[in-house]
Design a protein around this motif. Structure first.
Motif, mmCIF file in Angstrom:
data_model
loop_
_atom_site.group_PDB
_atom_site.id
_atom_site.type_symbol
_atom_site.label_atom_id
_atom_site.label_comp_id
_atom_site.label_asym_id
_atom_site.label_seq_id
_atom_site.Cartn_x
_atom_site.Cartn_y
_atom_site.Cartn_z
ATOM 1 N N LEU A 36 0.754 -1.229 0.046
ATOM 2 C CA LEU A 36 -0.063 -0.012 -0.080
ATOM 3 C C LEU A 36 0.689 1.060 0.052
ATOM 4 N N VAL A 38 0.194 5.498 0.386
ATOM 5 C CA VAL A 38 -0.927 6.365 0.464
ATOM 6 C C VAL A 38 -0.307 7.776 0.469
ATOM 7 N N ARG A 54 -0.203 9.833 -8.334
ATOM 8 C CA ARG A 54 -0.489 8.492 -8.437
ATOM 9 C C ARG A 54 0.633 7.592 -9.093
ATOM 10 N N THR A 79 -2.044 -1.364 -4.117
ATOM 11 C CA THR A 79 -2.864 -0.198 -4.117
ATOM 12 C C THR A 79 -2.142 0.960 -3.903
ATOM 13 N N THR A 81 -3.514 4.811 -2.716
ATOM 14 C CA THR A 81 -4.823 5.791 -2.350
ATOM 15 C C THR A 81 -4.325 6.945 -1.828
ATOM 16 N N HIS A 82 -5.201 7.517 -1.159
ATOM 17 C CA HIS A 82 -4.767 8.864 -0.508
ATOM 18 C C HIS A 82 -5.671 9.229 0.634
ATOM 19 N N ALA A 88 -5.587 5.808 6.469
ATOM 20 C CA ALA A 88 -5.759 4.956 5.454
ATOM 21 C C ALA A 88 -5.208 3.300 5.541
ATOM 22 N N TYR A 92 -7.554 0.248 5.408
ATOM 23 C CA TYR A 92 -7.184 -0.895 4.385
ATOM 24 C C TYR A 92 -7.103 -2.276 5.197
#
Length: 133
Positions: A36, A38, A54, A79, A81-82, A88, A92
Protein backbone atom coordinates in the motif's frame (compact mmCIF):
# COMPACT_ATOMS: atom_id res chain seq x y z
CA UNK A 1 -0.53 -18.27 10.89
CA UNK A 2 -0.86 -15.20 8.66
CA UNK A 3 -2.89 -15.31 5.46
CA UNK A 4 -2.75 -11.60 4.59
CA UNK A 5 0.17 -9.32 5.38
CA UNK A 6 0.21 -5.57 4.69
CA UNK A 7 3.35 -3.57 4.05
CA UNK A 8 2.80 0.16 3.55
CA UNK A 9 5.58 1.85 1.61
CA UNK A 10 6.43 5.44 0.92
CA UNK A 11 9.08 4.61 -1.63
CA UNK A 12 11.92 5.77 0.60
CA UNK A 13 15.04 3.80 1.36
CA UNK A 14 14.33 3.45 5.08
CA UNK A 15 11.33 1.20 4.39
CA UNK A 16 13.57 -1.40 2.71
CA UNK A 17 14.12 -3.46 5.88
CA UNK A 18 10.37 -3.59 6.53
CA UNK A 19 9.78 -4.66 2.92
CA UNK A 20 12.37 -7.43 3.24
CA UNK A 21 10.77 -8.62 6.48
CA UNK A 22 7.26 -8.57 4.99
CA UNK A 23 8.41 -10.54 1.94
CA UNK A 24 10.11 -13.11 4.17
CA UNK A 25 7.01 -13.49 6.33
CA UNK A 26 4.73 -13.78 3.30
CA UNK A 27 6.94 -16.56 1.97
CA UNK A 28 7.14 -18.36 5.31
CA UNK A 29 3.36 -18.28 5.79
CA UNK A 30 2.37 -18.66 2.13
CA UNK A 31 0.47 -15.41 2.63
CA UNK A 32 -0.87 -12.79 0.29
CA UNK A 33 1.31 -9.69 0.47
CA UNK A 34 -0.61 -6.43 0.25
CA UNK A 35 1.49 -3.41 -0.72
CA UNK A 36 0.00 0.00 0.00
CA UNK A 37 1.12 3.51 -0.88
CA UNK A 38 -0.80 6.38 0.69
CA UNK A 39 -0.62 9.84 -0.80
CA UNK A 40 -0.88 12.06 2.26
CA UNK A 41 -3.90 14.28 1.71
CA UNK A 42 -2.70 16.65 4.42
CA UNK A 43 0.34 17.61 2.36
CA UNK A 44 -1.30 18.08 -1.04
CA UNK A 45 -0.62 21.61 -2.18
CA UNK A 46 -3.33 23.66 -3.88
CA UNK A 47 -3.50 22.80 -7.55
CA UNK A 48 -1.98 19.35 -7.09
CA UNK A 49 -4.41 16.51 -7.58
CA UNK A 50 -4.27 12.93 -6.31
CA UNK A 51 -3.88 11.72 -9.90
CA UNK A 52 -0.80 13.91 -10.33
CA UNK A 53 0.98 11.91 -7.63
CA UNK A 54 -0.48 8.50 -8.44
CA UNK A 55 2.39 7.50 -10.73
CA UNK A 56 4.91 8.00 -7.91
CA UNK A 57 2.89 5.70 -5.67
CA UNK A 58 2.42 3.17 -8.45
CA UNK A 59 6.17 3.00 -9.01
CA UNK A 60 6.72 2.41 -5.29
CA UNK A 61 4.21 -0.46 -5.02
CA UNK A 62 5.35 -1.98 -8.32
CA UNK A 63 8.94 -2.02 -7.03
CA UNK A 64 7.88 -3.99 -3.94
CA UNK A 65 5.65 -6.32 -5.96
CA UNK A 66 8.51 -7.14 -8.33
CA UNK A 67 10.84 -7.91 -5.41
CA UNK A 68 8.21 -10.07 -3.73
CA UNK A 69 7.46 -12.01 -6.90
CA UNK A 70 11.18 -12.54 -7.53
CA UNK A 71 11.50 -13.85 -3.97
CA UNK A 72 8.73 -16.38 -4.55
CA UNK A 73 5.65 -14.71 -3.06
CA UNK A 74 2.79 -16.10 -5.12
CA UNK A 75 0.10 -13.49 -4.49
CA UNK A 76 0.83 -9.77 -4.29
CA UNK A 77 -1.85 -7.08 -4.32
CA UNK A 78 -0.92 -3.43 -4.82
CA UNK A 79 -2.94 -0.33 -4.03
CA UNK A 80 -2.35 3.39 -4.28
CA UNK A 81 -4.78 5.55 -2.34
CA UNK A 82 -4.89 8.89 -0.56
CA UNK A 83 -5.86 10.14 2.86
CA UNK A 84 -4.24 10.64 6.21
CA UNK A 85 -1.59 7.94 6.22
CA UNK A 86 -2.31 6.18 9.49
CA UNK A 87 -6.07 6.24 8.90
CA UNK A 88 -5.73 4.93 5.34
CA UNK A 89 -3.46 2.09 6.50
CA UNK A 90 -5.88 1.08 9.27
CA UNK A 91 -8.89 1.30 6.96
CA UNK A 92 -7.17 -0.85 4.34
CA UNK A 93 -6.26 -3.42 6.98
CA UNK A 94 -9.87 -3.60 8.20
CA UNK A 95 -11.36 -3.76 4.71
CA UNK A 96 -9.01 -6.50 3.46
CA UNK A 97 -8.84 -8.81 6.47
CA UNK A 98 -5.17 -8.08 7.13
CA UNK A 99 -3.70 -10.21 9.91
CA UNK A 100 -0.30 -8.50 10.24
CA UNK A 101 1.00 -5.05 9.34
CA UNK A 102 4.75 -4.69 8.77
CA UNK A 103 6.03 -1.11 8.78
CA UNK A 104 9.24 0.84 8.80
CA UNK A 105 9.82 3.67 11.23
CA UNK A 106 11.24 7.03 10.24
CA UNK A 107 13.60 8.78 12.60
CA UNK A 108 12.60 12.36 11.95
CA UNK A 109 12.32 15.13 14.48
CA UNK A 110 8.62 15.65 13.78
CA UNK A 111 7.98 12.09 14.99
CA UNK A 112 9.03 13.15 18.48
CA UNK A 113 6.48 15.96 18.57
CA UNK A 114 3.48 14.53 16.71
CA UNK A 115 4.10 10.80 16.78
CA UNK A 116 4.99 8.91 13.65
CA UNK A 117 2.68 7.01 11.34
CA UNK A 118 3.99 3.69 12.66
CA UNK A 119 3.29 4.81 16.24
CA UNK A 120 -0.27 5.77 15.41
CA UNK A 121 -0.92 2.58 13.46
CA UNK A 122 0.47 0.36 16.22
CA UNK A 123 -1.52 2.25 18.88
CA UNK A 124 -4.82 2.03 17.00
CA UNK A 125 -4.57 -1.26 15.10
CA UNK A 126 -6.75 -4.24 15.94
CA UNK A 127 -4.14 -6.59 14.43
CA UNK A 128 -0.46 -7.08 15.26
CA UNK A 129 1.95 -4.48 13.91
CA UNK A 130 5.62 -5.28 13.39
CA UNK A 131 7.68 -2.09 13.33
CA UNK A 132 11.07 -2.57 11.70
CA UNK A 133 13.81 0.00 12.27
Amino acid sequence: MYGDILVPTDGRENTERAIEEAIGLANAHDATLHVLYVINSATLAPGIDFEDLRSIGQQAVDHVAERATAAGVETVETTVTHGLRHQAILAYADEHGIELIVMGRHRRLERLFRGGVSDRVSDESSVPVLVVE
